[in-house]
Scaffold this motif. Sequence first.
Motif, PDB file in Angstrom:
ATOM      1  N   ALA A 116       8.673   9.437   3.610  1.00 22.27           N
ATOM      2  CA  ALA A 116       9.226   8.421   4.696  1.00 22.27           C
ATOM      3  C   ALA A 116      10.367   9.112   5.401  1.00 22.27           C
ATOM      4  O   ALA A 116      10.317   8.782   6.951  1.00 22.27           O
ATOM      5  CB  ALA A 116       9.848   7.215   4.092  1.00 22.27           C
ATOM      6  N   LYS A 117      11.075   9.842   5.044  1.00 23.49           N
ATOM      7  CA  LYS A 117      12.355  10.278   5.816  1.00 23.49           C
ATOM      8  C   LYS A 117      11.769  11.506   6.547  1.00 23.49           C
ATOM      9  O   LYS A 117      12.082  11.598   7.685  1.00 23.49           O
ATOM     10  CB  LYS A 117      13.505  10.706   4.883  1.00 23.49           C
ATOM     11  CG  LYS A 117      14.176   9.623   4.321  1.00 23.49           C
ATOM     12  CD  LYS A 117      15.535   9.915   3.444  1.00 23.49           C
ATOM     13  CE  LYS A 117      16.165   8.844   2.834  1.00 23.49           C
ATOM     14  NZ  LYS A 117      17.317   9.417   1.883  1.00 23.49           N
ATOM     15  N   LEU A 119       8.874  12.229   7.967  1.00 22.69           N
ATOM     16  CA  LEU A 119       7.909  11.771   9.136  1.00 22.69           C
ATOM     17  C   LEU A 119       8.778  11.373  10.131  1.00 22.69           C
ATOM     18  O   LEU A 119       8.244  11.154  11.419  1.00 22.69           O
ATOM     19  CB  LEU A 119       6.821  11.017   8.703  1.00 22.69           C
ATOM     20  CG  LEU A 119       5.821  11.477   7.526  1.00 22.69           C
ATOM     21  CD1 LEU A 119       4.638  10.624   7.372  1.00 22.69           C
ATOM     22  CD2 LEU A 119       5.492  12.766   8.048  1.00 22.69           C
ATOM     23  N   ARG A 120      10.239  10.955   9.960  1.00 23.85           N
ATOM     24  CA  ARG A 120      10.880  10.624  11.030  1.00 23.85           C
ATOM     25  C   ARG A 120      11.961  11.568  11.713  1.00 23.85           C
ATOM     26  O   ARG A 120      12.441  11.237  12.314  1.00 23.85           O
ATOM     27  CB  ARG A 120      11.871   9.417  10.367  1.00 23.85           C
ATOM     28  CG  ARG A 120      10.798   8.111  10.242  1.00 23.85           C
ATOM     29  CD  ARG A 120      11.710   6.885   9.866  1.00 23.85           C
ATOM     30  NE  ARG A 120      11.124   5.818   9.613  1.00 23.85           N
ATOM     31  CZ  ARG A 120      10.462   4.935  10.424  1.00 23.85           C
ATOM     32  NH1 ARG A 120      10.510   5.264  11.592  1.00 23.85           N
ATOM     33  NH2 ARG A 120       9.860   3.627   9.993  1.00 23.85           N
ATOM     34  N   ARG A 157       2.442   5.759   5.552  1.00 26.21           N
ATOM     35  CA  ARG A 157       3.854   6.329   6.043  1.00 26.21           C
ATOM     36  C   ARG A 157       3.800   6.955   7.395  1.00 26.21           C
ATOM     37  O   ARG A 157       4.717   6.854   8.181  1.00 26.21           O
ATOM     38  CB  ARG A 157       4.595   7.692   5.000  1.00 26.21           C
ATOM     39  CG  ARG A 157       4.902   6.955   3.653  1.00 26.21           C
ATOM     40  CD  ARG A 157       5.802   5.718   3.765  1.00 26.21           C
ATOM     41  NE  ARG A 157       6.108   5.341   2.477  1.00 26.21           N
ATOM     42  CZ  ARG A 157       6.868   4.178   2.246  1.00 26.21           C
ATOM     43  NH1 ARG A 157       7.501   3.595   3.194  1.00 26.21           N
ATOM     44  NH2 ARG A 157       6.963   3.656   0.903  1.00 26.21           N
ATOM     45  N   SER A 158       2.614   7.493   7.582  1.00 28.04           N
ATOM     46  CA  SER A 158       2.257   7.929   9.028  1.00 28.04           C
ATOM     47  C   SER A 158       2.547   6.529  10.122  1.00 28.04           C
ATOM     48  O   SER A 158       3.049   6.922  11.178  1.00 28.04           O
ATOM     49  CB  SER A 158       1.186   8.843   9.126  1.00 28.04           C
ATOM     50  OG  SER A 158       1.122   9.861   8.179  1.00 28.04           O
ATOM     51  N   ALA A 161       5.861   5.382  10.529  1.00 30.28           N
ATOM     52  CA  ALA A 161       6.625   6.271  11.222  1.00 30.28           C
ATOM     53  C   ALA A 161       6.264   6.010  12.690  1.00 30.28           C
ATOM     54  O   ALA A 161       6.910   7.044  13.560  1.00 30.28           O
ATOM     55  CB  ALA A 161       6.774   7.586  10.730  1.00 30.28           C
TER      56      ALA A 161
END
Length: 263
Positions: A116-117, A119-120, A157-158, A161
């Motif tokens: 999660a982190k 991909l940001r 998650r993609s 993001a």
Amino acid sequence: MPGDRPERFGKAADSGADTVILDLEDGVVPEKKAAARDAVVRHGLRSGVPVWVRINAHGSLWFADDIAALRAARVDAVMLPKTEEVAEVEAIAAAFGRSIPVVALIETAAGIAGLAKTLRAENVIGAAFGSLDYALDLGCDPLWETLLFARSEIVLRSRVAGLPAPIDGVCTATGDAELVRQDAAAAAGLGFGGKLAIHPRQVAAIAAAFRPSDADLAWAQEIVSLAGDGKPVKVSGQMVDRPVLERARRIVRSFDALRRSQG
């Protein structure tokens, strides 16, 4: 395509694949890393084919030399293997001295945990799944059932993001087009936007799996033509409301985009 096989670069570019990935990592043995790096820097592929380079992992013996060599090369993106933390992605931009698109290759349990982190991160343009290395890290069989959670998490998650649909891992079969197509179709059905290929002969089967079938296209066109105003209607015995209509529109757009790309 292994970076130490420059005589094959052109074959990869002519295979019909959307992108050529030149490999400096697992496809190249340690004693040939330097030669592969030099060949990749001078790859000479035509500008119409995007070129990504899979470098060696952050913290490896070859990471710094890979980055230093690629600064002046024509590279459209860097694929970072075994991505686990935002700091690893940021280290690439810092070493390049400029922003460079990064594809986060997720291959470990820690990579999934930090997804999660990761991909940001500012220069991450998408994710890919290293299914074989991930199975090795977990000590499980590389089967669809055992890897379903990881695949679903990468797709989810993609999306959260705001990134494009991710790229699924390889199918190791190089002589069975139908098996490749089935594997790619499963990935497409799960929400992946593409699939890694390890041989040019896999490209056509993968492309076919991600292309709308004739039946899907006919269904979508009928839905759009009869329910285009968005009002709930019944089409061929099926109740069509907004989600169904939007799915049909997406299929039609996908077909139209493919047709335009092929001229």
